[in-house]
Design a protein around this motif. Structure first.
Motif, PDB file in Angstrom:
ATOM      1  N   UNK A 208     -17.179   4.857 -14.416  1.00 53.91           N
ATOM      2  CA  UNK A 208     -16.453   6.060 -14.032  1.00 53.91           C
ATOM      3  C   UNK A 208     -16.150   6.058 -12.538  1.00 53.91           C
ATOM      4  N   UNK A 209     -16.145   4.878 -11.915  1.00 48.76           N
ATOM      5  CA  UNK A 209     -15.849   4.755 -10.495  1.00 48.76           C
ATOM      6  C   UNK A 209     -14.338   4.679 -10.285  1.00 48.76           C
ATOM      7  N   UNK A 210     -13.926   4.721  -9.028  1.00 50.50           N
ATOM      8  CA  UNK A 210     -12.499   4.752  -8.706  1.00 50.50           C
ATOM      9  C   UNK A 210     -11.771   3.500  -9.176  1.00 50.50           C
ATOM     10  N   UNK A 211     -12.379   2.331  -9.030  1.00 51.94           N
ATOM     11  CA  UNK A 211     -11.708   1.099  -9.455  1.00 51.94           C
ATOM     12  C   UNK A 211     -11.484   1.093 -10.964  1.00 51.94           C
ATOM     13  N   UNK A 212     -12.479   1.525 -11.713  1.00 49.76           N
ATOM     14  CA  UNK A 212     -12.316   1.595 -13.174  1.00 49.76           C
ATOM     15  C   UNK A 212     -11.221   2.590 -13.540  1.00 49.76           C
ATOM     16  N   UNK A 213     -11.187   3.710 -12.841  1.00 45.25           N
ATOM     17  CA  UNK A 213     -10.185   4.726 -13.139  1.00 45.25           C
ATOM     18  C   UNK A 213      -8.781   4.256 -12.764  1.00 45.25           C
ATOM     19  N   UNK A 214      -8.660   3.466 -11.703  1.00 45.49           N
ATOM     20  CA  UNK A 214      -7.355   2.907 -11.335  1.00 45.49           C
ATOM     21  C   UNK A 214      -6.889   1.898 -12.382  1.00 45.49           C
ATOM     22  N   UNK A 215      -7.829   1.127 -12.923  1.00 42.69           N
ATOM     23  CA  UNK A 215      -7.479   0.190 -13.999  1.00 42.69           C
ATOM     24  C   UNK A 215      -6.982   0.923 -15.241  1.00 42.69           C
TER      25      UNK A 215
ATOM     26  N   UNK B 206       0.014   7.471 -10.345  1.00 42.92           N
ATOM     27  CA  UNK B 206      -1.081   6.721 -10.958  1.00 42.92           C
ATOM     28  C   UNK B 206      -2.369   6.867 -10.156  1.00 42.92           C
ATOM     29  N   UNK B 207      -2.264   6.785  -8.832  1.00 42.14           N
ATOM     30  CA  UNK B 207      -3.466   6.901  -8.013  1.00 42.14           C
ATOM     31  C   UNK B 207      -4.038   8.315  -8.060  1.00 42.14           C
ATOM     32  N   UNK B 208      -3.160   9.327  -8.147  1.00 40.27           N
ATOM     33  CA  UNK B 208      -3.651  10.712  -8.227  1.00 40.27           C
ATOM     34  C   UNK B 208      -4.401  10.954  -9.532  1.00 40.27           C
ATOM     35  N   UNK B 209      -4.006  10.262 -10.604  1.00 40.57           N
ATOM     36  CA  UNK B 209      -4.742  10.414 -11.873  1.00 40.57           C
ATOM     37  C   UNK B 209      -6.128   9.784 -11.784  1.00 40.57           C
ATOM     38  N   UNK B 210      -6.241   8.729 -10.974  1.00 40.61           N
ATOM     39  CA  UNK B 210      -7.539   8.073 -10.817  1.00 40.61           C
ATOM     40  C   UNK B 210      -8.402   8.792  -9.781  1.00 40.61           C
ATOM     41  N   UNK B 211      -7.772   9.214  -8.684  1.00 35.92           N
ATOM     42  CA  UNK B 211      -8.508   9.783  -7.553  1.00 35.92           C
ATOM     43  C   UNK B 211      -8.129  11.254  -7.425  1.00 35.92           C
ATOM     44  N   UNK B 212      -8.854  12.115  -8.122  1.00 40.34           N
ATOM     45  CA  UNK B 212      -8.506  13.532  -8.143  1.00 40.34           C
ATOM     46  C   UNK B 212      -9.682  14.369  -7.639  1.00 40.34           C
ATOM     47  N   UNK B 213      -9.449  15.654  -7.330  1.00 39.39           N
ATOM     48  CA  UNK B 213     -10.525  16.497  -6.802  1.00 39.39           C
ATOM     49  C   UNK B 213     -11.766  16.565  -7.688  1.00 39.39           C
ATOM     50  N   UNK B 214     -11.593  16.472  -9.004  1.00 39.18           N
ATOM     51  CA  UNK B 214     -12.756  16.541  -9.891  1.00 39.18           C
ATOM     52  C   UNK B 214     -13.718  15.388  -9.621  1.00 39.18           C
ATOM     53  N   UNK B 215     -13.176  14.196  -9.364  1.00 38.32           N
ATOM     54  CA  UNK B 215     -14.011  13.037  -9.055  1.00 38.32           C
ATOM     55  C   UNK B 215     -14.786  13.278  -7.758  1.00 38.32           C
ATOM     56  N   UNK B 216     -14.116  13.853  -6.747  1.00 40.22           N
ATOM     57  CA  UNK B 216     -14.769  14.126  -5.467  1.00 40.22           C
ATOM     58  C   UNK B 216     -15.847  15.197  -5.622  1.00 40.22           C
ATOM     59  N   UNK B 217     -15.556  16.239  -6.408  1.00 45.65           N
ATOM     60  CA  UNK B 217     -16.558  17.302  -6.606  1.00 45.65           C
ATOM     61  C   UNK B 217     -17.832  16.747  -7.231  1.00 45.65           C
ATOM     62  N   UNK B 218     -17.685  15.821  -8.147  1.00 44.53           N
ATOM     63  CA  UNK B 218     -18.885  15.226  -8.773  1.00 44.53           C
ATOM     64  C   UNK B 218     -19.681  14.411  -7.759  1.00 44.53           C
TER      65      UNK B 218
ATOM     66  N   UNK C 231       0.837  -1.202   0.000  1.00 39.17           N
ATOM     67  CA  UNK C 231       0.000   0.000   0.000  1.00 39.17           C
ATOM     68  C   UNK C 231       0.872   1.252   0.000  1.00 39.17           C
ATOM     69  N   UNK C 232       0.329   2.313  -0.566  1.00 39.22           N
ATOM     70  CA  UNK C 232       1.086   3.541  -0.780  1.00 39.22           C
ATOM     71  C   UNK C 232       1.597   4.142   0.518  1.00 39.22           C
ATOM     72  N   UNK C 233       0.862   3.932   1.621  1.00 40.07           N
ATOM     73  CA  UNK C 233       1.249   4.499   2.906  1.00 40.07           C
ATOM     74  C   UNK C 233       2.649   4.066   3.327  1.00 40.07           C
ATOM     75  N   UNK C 234       3.023   2.842   2.994  1.00 39.25           N
ATOM     76  CA  UNK C 234       4.298   2.287   3.462  1.00 39.25           C
ATOM     77  C   UNK C 234       5.275   2.034   2.319  1.00 39.25           C
ATOM     78  N   UNK C 235       5.222   2.853   1.282  1.00 39.57           N
ATOM     79  CA  UNK C 235       6.203   2.757   0.205  1.00 39.57           C
ATOM     80  C   UNK C 235       6.992   4.057   0.114  1.00 39.57           C
TER      81      UNK C 235
ATOM     82  N   UNK D 113       3.331   3.327 -17.650  1.00 42.46           N
ATOM     83  CA  UNK D 113       3.192   2.387 -16.529  1.00 42.46           C
ATOM     84  C   UNK D 113       1.737   2.336 -16.061  1.00 42.46           C
ATOM     85  N   UNK D 114       1.335   1.177 -15.569  1.00 41.93           N
ATOM     86  CA  UNK D 114      -0.018   0.986 -15.051  1.00 41.93           C
ATOM     87  C   UNK D 114       0.072   0.328 -13.681  1.00 41.93           C
TER      88      UNK D 114
END
Length: 403
Positions: A211-218, A101-113, A86-90, A226-227
């Motif tokens: 358009x959910x977080x899991x799809x965006x992470x994929x 990669x996670x920031x591209x999937x989980x960004x403020x625009x997604x939260x605003x929606x 997990x990102x916390x311990x890397x 890189x993926x």
């Protein structure tokens, strides 16, 4: 000629019942004694804002602990192995790749929606209080809301929320500094179950992306193409249940308790609802859910007049730093109008909390809705602290509401 031995810093026990009830007088004494305190074997606590703010961004301190450390902390089961991915311990360079990669999937625009959905959830959770005139800020609001939000973020159907909630709660046991033997089976089951459940969801998203977080992470790729690997997506999605659940639960519960204890601040917030963002920042500073974060010294680091050798652990005491009078005027006073508020409750540097924006939005929506909907909020009984968790939290905050 001999020199006087340097006086050893005081010892700090975060599990002391007096500290669990109210750590802030102890923090004040520790800060007055010096910039460091002694904690567990091979570990030091950092007490003052200037040092914590500097060290939370210091590249000589890492979050990636050896596998033996996690096995010692959480055991040999799934919970112990989970921390390695997990990102916390890397640390860099892997941390940088994961975060990009996670920031591209989980960004403020997604939260605003997601904000209208959060508003509807808070309204629904408060509907029974409108009928009965009371609610518990923990069990009726702060506890269910973050799980509902994380599930919505990942596209998990509402019918599964109740099934997921107990595993999200048990997952928090894995994040104790040392997981008690009695809690390890539940933590292992939670990691294993959530990995299996989210793995199945991920397989479905691979075939039918949304358009959910899991799809965006994929779908996330960086500039080098890189993926994220499937196990990285699953384990970091599991981590999101802890990061998005525990911290926000305790932020909301603590904020409600603070407004009940400080009716003058509640009145200010009612008079000017636009203060809600400032109020949330003040709740985070005044009594933040995360009181300390551990960092591993990868090189020698000087704090005050003492050199912390490589291989030692530094506990950056965020809760103490956030009450340091050298940084915050009148730090023990709750002030929802406080403007200059560079608190450290979401950390800093490369490990600054990726979900901080979501937690802020959830809390702002909650307090705006509460104060708009109910003309009065008063204590309906004594609030009870949670004494066996990993974060500073409440077990119950009973609230009476006006009609």
């Amino acid at each position: 000629m001999t020199t006087a031995r340097t006086r050893m810093p005081p010892r700090f026990d975060a599990r002391d019942p007096a500290v669990v009830a109210d750590p802030y007088p102890t923090y004040a004494a520790l800060r007055a004694a010096g910039p460091l305190c002694r904690m567990g074997p091979g570990s030091w606590g950092v007490t003052r804002y200037a040092d914590v703010a500097r060290l939370v961004r210091d590249p000589r301190l890492g979050s990636e602990f050896p596998p033996d450390y996690h096995r010692m902390s959480a055991g040999d089961g799934p919970a112990g192995s989970f921390f390695g991915s997990i990102i916390l311990y890397r640390d860099p360079p892997e941390h940088g790749r994961l975060r990009r990669l996670m920031a591209r999937a989980f960004n403020p625009a997604l939260v605003r929606r997601l904000r209208p959905t959060i508003e509807a959830m808070v309204t629904e959770l408060l509907d029974p209080a409108a009928r009965t005139g009371r609610f518990d800020a923990v069990s009726d609001l702060a506890f269910p809301l973050p799980v509902m939000v994380v599930c919505a973020l990942m596209g998990i159907p509402p019918a599964d929320h109740e099934k997921i909630r107990p595993y999200a709660l048990d997952l928090s046991k894995a994040f104790a500094a040392i997981v008690p033997e009695s809690d390890r089976p539940a933590a292992d089951r939670a990691v294993e179950w959530l990995r299996g459940y989210l793995g199945e969801i991920l397989d479905r998203r691979r075939a039918e992306p949304g358009d959910d977080l899991l799809s965006r992470m994929l779908a996330a790729t960086d500039d080098d193409g890189a993926v994220l690997a499937a196990d990285e997506i699953v384990d970091n999605a599991v981590f999101a249940f802890f990061a998005g659940f525990e911290t926000t639960t305790n932020l909301i519960a603590t904020g409600v308790a603070a407004l009940l204890e400080h009716p003058d601040q509640q009145a200010l917030l009612r008079t000017d609802p636009a203060l809600a963002p400032r109020a949330v920042e003040e709740f985070l500073r005044y009594d933040g859910p995360i009181q300390g974060v551990a960092r591993l010294a990868r090189e020698d680091v000087v704090v005050g007049d003492r050199t912390i050798r490589a291989g030692r652990v530094l506990i950056l005491l965020l809760g103490s730093a956030n009450r340091d009078p050298e940084q915050f005027p009148d730090p023990d006073r709750l002030d929802v109008t406080r403007e200059d508020n560079p608190h450290l409750s979401f950390g800093g540097g490369i490990h600054h909390c990726l979900g901080g924006y979501l937690a802020r939005v959830e809390a702002q929506v909650t307090f705006e809705t509460l104060l708009r909907r109910f003309p009065t909020l008063t204590a309906a009984g004594p609030a009870r602290r949670q004494t066996d968790g990993t974060l500073r939290s409440y077990a119950s905050v009973p609230v009476a509401v006006g009609p």
